[in-house]
Design a protein around this motif. Structure first.
Motif, PDB file in Angstrom:
ATOM      1  N   ASN A 310      14.060  15.075   9.027  1.00 24.32           N
ATOM      2  CA  ASN A 310      14.486  15.412   7.668  1.00 24.32           C
ATOM      3  C   ASN A 310      13.350  15.277   6.638  1.00 24.32           C
ATOM      4  N   ILE A 311      12.181  14.850   7.067  1.00 20.42           N
ATOM      5  CA  ILE A 311      11.037  14.673   6.152  1.00 20.42           C
ATOM      6  C   ILE A 311      10.016  15.741   6.447  1.00 20.42           C
ATOM      7  N   SER A 312       9.618  16.433   5.406  1.00 20.47           N
ATOM      8  CA  SER A 312       8.636  17.501   5.591  1.00 20.47           C
ATOM      9  C   SER A 312       7.271  16.915   5.946  1.00 20.47           C
ATOM     10  N   VAL A 313       6.461  17.774   6.494  1.00 26.19           N
ATOM     11  CA  VAL A 313       5.089  17.361   6.841  1.00 26.19           C
ATOM     12  C   VAL A 313       4.321  16.912   5.602  1.00 26.19           C
ATOM     13  N   LYS A 314       4.578  17.643   4.520  1.00 31.24           N
ATOM     14  CA  LYS A 314       3.884  17.307   3.263  1.00 31.24           C
ATOM     15  C   LYS A 314       4.312  15.930   2.767  1.00 31.24           C
ATOM     16  N   ALA A 315       5.651  15.662   2.812  1.00 31.79           N
ATOM     17  CA  ALA A 315       6.158  14.360   2.359  1.00 31.79           C
ATOM     18  C   ALA A 315       5.636  13.248   3.252  1.00 31.79           C
ATOM     19  N   LYS A 316       5.563  13.547   4.558  1.00 32.33           N
ATOM     20  CA  LYS A 316       5.054  12.546   5.493  1.00 32.33           C
ATOM     21  C   LYS A 316       3.586  12.216   5.181  1.00 32.33           C
ATOM     22  N   GLY A 317       2.833  13.241   4.805  1.00 32.00           N
ATOM     23  CA  GLY A 317       1.429  12.999   4.432  1.00 32.00           C
ATOM     24  C   GLY A 317       1.315  12.106   3.205  1.00 32.00           C
ATOM     25  N   TYR A 318       2.222  12.377   2.229  1.00 32.70           N
ATOM     26  CA  TYR A 318       2.212  11.528   1.033  1.00 32.70           C
ATOM     27  C   TYR A 318       2.523  10.069   1.381  1.00 32.70           C
ATOM     28  N   LEU A 319       3.519   9.862   2.269  1.00 31.39           N
ATOM     29  CA  LEU A 319       3.887   8.503   2.660  1.00 31.39           C
ATOM     30  C   LEU A 319       2.736   7.801   3.380  1.00 31.39           C
ATOM     31  N   GLU A 320       2.009   8.548   4.209  1.00 26.81           N
ATOM     32  CA  GLU A 320       0.856   7.961   4.908  1.00 26.81           C
ATOM     33  C   GLU A 320      -0.224   7.563   3.899  1.00 26.81           C
ATOM     34  N   ARG A 321      -0.407   8.393   2.868  1.00 23.86           N
ATOM     35  CA  ARG A 321      -1.407   8.058   1.835  1.00 23.86           C
ATOM     36  C   ARG A 321      -0.989   6.798   1.066  1.00 23.86           C
ATOM     37  N   ILE A 322       0.341   6.727   0.777  1.00 24.35           N
ATOM     38  CA  ILE A 322       0.835   5.527   0.073  1.00 24.35           C
ATOM     39  C   ILE A 322       0.565   4.292   0.912  1.00 24.35           C
ATOM     40  N   GLU A 323       0.894   4.372   2.199  1.00 27.56           N
ATOM     41  CA  GLU A 323       0.708   3.209   3.077  1.00 27.56           C
ATOM     42  C   GLU A 323      -0.778   2.856   3.209  1.00 27.56           C
ATOM     43  N   PHE A 324      -1.632   3.898   3.322  1.00 22.32           N
ATOM     44  CA  PHE A 324      -3.077   3.671   3.434  1.00 22.32           C
ATOM     45  C   PHE A 324      -3.621   3.001   2.159  1.00 22.32           C
ATOM     46  N   SER A 325      -3.208   3.490   1.001  1.00 21.08           N
ATOM     47  CA  SER A 325      -3.681   2.925  -0.274  1.00 21.08           C
ATOM     48  C   SER A 325      -3.215   1.482  -0.443  1.00 21.08           C
ATOM     49  N   ALA A 326      -1.968   1.217  -0.010  1.00 19.35           N
ATOM     50  CA  ALA A 326      -1.457  -0.148  -0.123  1.00 19.35           C
ATOM     51  C   ALA A 326      -2.254  -1.105   0.753  1.00 19.35           C
ATOM     52  N   LYS A 327      -2.575  -0.650   1.986  1.00 17.19           N
ATOM     53  CA  LYS A 327      -3.370  -1.500   2.881  1.00 17.19           C
ATOM     54  C   LYS A 327      -4.760  -1.759   2.301  1.00 17.19           C
ATOM     55  N   ARG A 328      -5.338  -0.677   1.736  1.00 18.37           N
ATOM     56  CA  ARG A 328      -6.687  -0.848   1.150  1.00 18.37           C
ATOM     57  C   ARG A 328      -6.638  -1.799  -0.046  1.00 18.37           C
ATOM     58  N   MET A 329      -5.588  -1.671  -0.868  1.00 22.42           N
ATOM     59  CA  MET A 329      -5.430  -2.574  -2.006  1.00 22.42           C
ATOM     60  C   MET A 329      -5.270  -4.012  -1.532  1.00 22.42           C
ATOM     61  N   GLN A 330      -4.505  -4.202  -0.450  1.00 23.34           N
ATOM     62  CA  GLN A 330      -4.316  -5.544   0.091  1.00 23.34           C
ATOM     63  C   GLN A 330      -5.648  -6.118   0.604  1.00 23.34           C
ATOM     64  N   ALA A 331      -6.443  -5.278   1.280  1.00 20.72           N
ATOM     65  CA  ALA A 331      -7.758  -5.720   1.770  1.00 20.72           C
ATOM     66  C   ALA A 331      -8.684  -6.086   0.617  1.00 20.72           C
ATOM     67  N   LEU A 332      -8.621  -5.289  -0.447  1.00 18.37           N
ATOM     68  CA  LEU A 332      -9.457  -5.562  -1.613  1.00 18.37           C
ATOM     69  C   LEU A 332      -9.102  -6.911  -2.237  1.00 18.37           C
ATOM     70  N   ILE A 333      -7.758  -7.162  -2.355  1.00 15.07           N
ATOM     71  CA  ILE A 333      -7.323  -8.441  -2.937  1.00 15.07           C
ATOM     72  C   ILE A 333      -7.777  -9.599  -2.067  1.00 15.07           C
ATOM     73  N   GLN A 334      -7.667  -9.451  -0.760  1.00 10.39           N
ATOM     74  CA  GLN A 334      -8.078 -10.519   0.143  1.00 10.39           C
ATOM     75  C   GLN A 334      -9.587 -10.771   0.054  1.00 10.39           C
ATOM     76  N   ASP A 335     -10.380  -9.696  -0.037  1.00  9.52           N
ATOM     77  CA  ASP A 335     -11.836  -9.859  -0.163  1.00  9.52           C
ATOM     78  C   ASP A 335     -12.205 -10.510  -1.488  1.00  9.52           C
ATOM     79  N   LEU A 336     -11.513 -10.129  -2.553  1.00 12.24           N
ATOM     80  CA  LEU A 336     -11.770 -10.755  -3.854  1.00 12.24           C
ATOM     81  C   LEU A 336     -11.433 -12.237  -3.814  1.00 12.24           C
ATOM     82  N   LEU A 337     -10.347 -12.569  -3.130  1.00 11.59           N
ATOM     83  CA  LEU A 337      -9.993 -13.987  -2.990  1.00 11.59           C
ATOM     84  C   LEU A 337     -11.062 -14.736  -2.202  1.00 11.59           C
ATOM     85  N   THR A 338     -11.554 -14.100  -1.136  1.00  6.53           N
ATOM     86  CA  THR A 338     -12.622 -14.729  -0.344  1.00  6.53           C
ATOM     87  C   THR A 338     -13.867 -14.960  -1.190  1.00  6.53           C
ATOM     88  N   TYR A 339     -14.244 -13.944  -1.984  1.00  5.42           N
ATOM     89  CA  TYR A 339     -15.424 -14.080  -2.856  1.00  5.42           C
ATOM     90  C   TYR A 339     -15.218 -15.199  -3.875  1.00  5.42           C
TER      91      TYR A 339
END
Length: 510
Positions: A310-339
């Motif tokens: 029920n999810i279009s390919v385009k919508a699925k791509g958007y969801l993957e981008r959201i998940e990728f950006s969230a993971k990158r944001m989480q990694a950035l926060i963790q690195d900033l905490l380490t610094y």
């Protein structure tokens, strides 16, 4: 009488004294055998008072006439005069005598002695010329020059002091030199001066002198004792130098230092407050900011898994981008905490087995090493006094980078070596040249970078590659540099594009 006369004659010869007896009316002169020698005449020559007067230096004739006139009044005959010897040399004589009178108070005879005082006069002349030069020199300089006797009584000041104070020599002699010293400095001045007189040590003192316009200026006084051949103090020679400008500069510097200290204390308080705020931010980052990210990741994942049909390919791509950006944001926060933790961590140095830490870090990357067929050559590191947690983070970031930035289809090859070198044997300047330095070298065969970026790569958020090529936040090497600085060390990087990179770390064993 003959024996008495012989004793007198011998005593006169020993003392180099000439005796004489003059008959005033006849001018007949009776004298001891050494009189001709004194006047440079022949011993056998008969000498009269007229001969003596002929040898008197012309300018000194009035001195003799005055002495004779005074002897008639006081019966004391006394003078000093120059004589001209037959060889035209000049000598000084000193005459002492007594006038005798008859019943009618008429002068009848004089008895006396004559001494050669040429050497004494020459010494006096040399001394006078020396003193004259001293005074001339003293009067030509701006410093105050002064002298005192061995008991500390000041007996000379150069003209500069009179010009400065506006006082006369008579005033100084009558009222003393302390009148130009500031009242608050007088007691200490006297105590210091008397201590120097007592001990013979140099006099050093800073005090204020009153100027003719009523203003006080600071002077530094210094006096040195002058001793004879036996080390006995004969006099003191001192100088006083104007140091008002130095005092003003010192006061200004102290004021500036005080102002700077207050400014630094204020900034330190601001830094403490900022540190508290950073700690609050770190808490928020580690808890409050990461919680929404976790929810974004969770719901994005659920939407993807809910019903793929029920999810279009385009919508699925958007969801993957959201998940990728969230993971990158989480990694950035963790690195900033380490610094942040690297900056504020408790810096406790412990003697540690560095090989164990390195092996643990390599084990952390075992999956990635297997995935990329990587080779890690770990040479013995030995023991070192480090902050274990931070040193582990340092190795983790550098080995992780070596595995991450590998060339496509080329298995990563990472070499980890170490050696120990005395600081002054290194080819660059270090803070502790007398200490042993632990030199860690980590090199790889990865993509490398242009050597012109070898300083920029240690800055926060600096990335030399696009995000699509290699994931990361650009903080890893900044953390490494901060850890090295926490260890009072130095880090250097060298690389060529496509030929791998080498990182050299130098940590002093404090």
């Amino acid at each position: 009488m003959e024996e008495a006369e012989e004793r007198v004659r011998l005593a006169s010869q020993i003392a180099e004294i000439v005796t004489w007896d003059l008959n005033v009316s006849t001018q007949e002169l009776i004298y001891s055998d050494n009189l001709p020698t004194l006047f440079g005449l022949d011993k056998n020559q008969k000498i009269s008072r007229a001969h003596i007067l002929e040898q008197i230096y012309p300018d000194d004739i009035p001195v003799i006439e005055k002495a004779f006139a005074k002897a008639i009044k006081t019966n004391i005959y006394k003078y000093e005069a120059r004589i001209i010897k037959p060889d035209n040399s000049i000598a000084w004589i000193k005459v002492h005598g007594k006038m005798f009178f008859d019943e009618l108070k008429n002068p009848v005879k004089m008895l006396g002695i004559v001494m050669d005082i040429t050497d004494e006069k020459n010494r006096q002349e040399v001394l006078m010329k020396s003193e004259e030069k001293f005074r001339l020199l003293a009067d030509s300089i701006q410093q105050f020059v002064w002298t005192s006797d061995s008991m500390g009584n000041l007996n000379y000041f150069n003209q500069a002091l009179y010009n400065y104070s506006g006082l006369t020599k008579i005033n100084i002699n009558q009222n003393g030199w302390l009148q130009i010293i500031h009242p608050d400095d007088r007691e200490e001045n006297i105590n210091r001066w008397m201590e120097s007189i007592k001990t013979g040590k140099e006099f050093l003192f800073e005090h204020r002198f009153l100027r003719h316009d009523g203003q006080y200026r600071w002077y530094a006084s210094h006096a040195i004792p002058q001793t004879d051949a036996d080390g006995k103090i004969q006099m003191w020679v001192g100088t006083s130098t104007d140091i008002q400008e130095q005092k003003d500069s010192t006061d200004l510097l102290e004021k500036q230092v005080l102002e700077r200290t207050e400014e630094l204390e204020s900034k330190n308080k601001d830094l403490i407050n900022m540190n508290i705020e950073l700690q609050s931010f770190a808490y928020i980052s580690s808890h409050d900011l990461q919680e929404p990210l976790r929810k974004i990741q969770t719901f994005a994942s659920r939407l993807t898994d809910l019903d793929e049909q029920n999810i279009s390919v385009k919508a699925k791509g958007y969801l993957e981008r959201i998940e990728f950006s969230a993971k990158r944001m989480q990694a950035l926060i963790q690195d900033l905490l380490t610094y942040s933790r690297t900056n504020s961590a408790d810096r406790t140095f412990i003697k540690t087995n560095l090989d164990e830490i390195a092996e643990e870090v390599i084990m952390d990357f075992s999956d990635r090493i297997e995935e990329k067929n990587a080779v890690i050559d770990l040479h013995p590191l030995g023991e070192g006094t480090v902050m274990p947690f931070q040193f582990r983070q340092l190795l983790h970031n550098l080995i992780g980078n070596a595995l991450k930035f590998s060339r496509k289809d080329v298995p990563p090859h990472v070499q980890i070596k170490a050696r120990r070198v005395l600081g002054n044997k290194l080819d660059f300047k270090v803070d502790y040249p007398d200490k042993i330095y632990f030199c860690l070298r980590i090199s790889d065969n990865g993509i490398g970078f242009d050597d012109e970026y070898k300083e920029r790569i240690f800055e926060v958020f600096q990335r030399l590659n696009t995000e699509s090529e290699f994931l990361g936040t650009g903080i890893g090497l900044a953390i490494v540099k901060k850890i090295v600085e926490n260890h009072k060390g130095i880090i250097k990087a060298h690389s060529e594009k496509g030929k791998g990179a080498t990182f050299k770390i130098y940590l002093p064993e404090l």
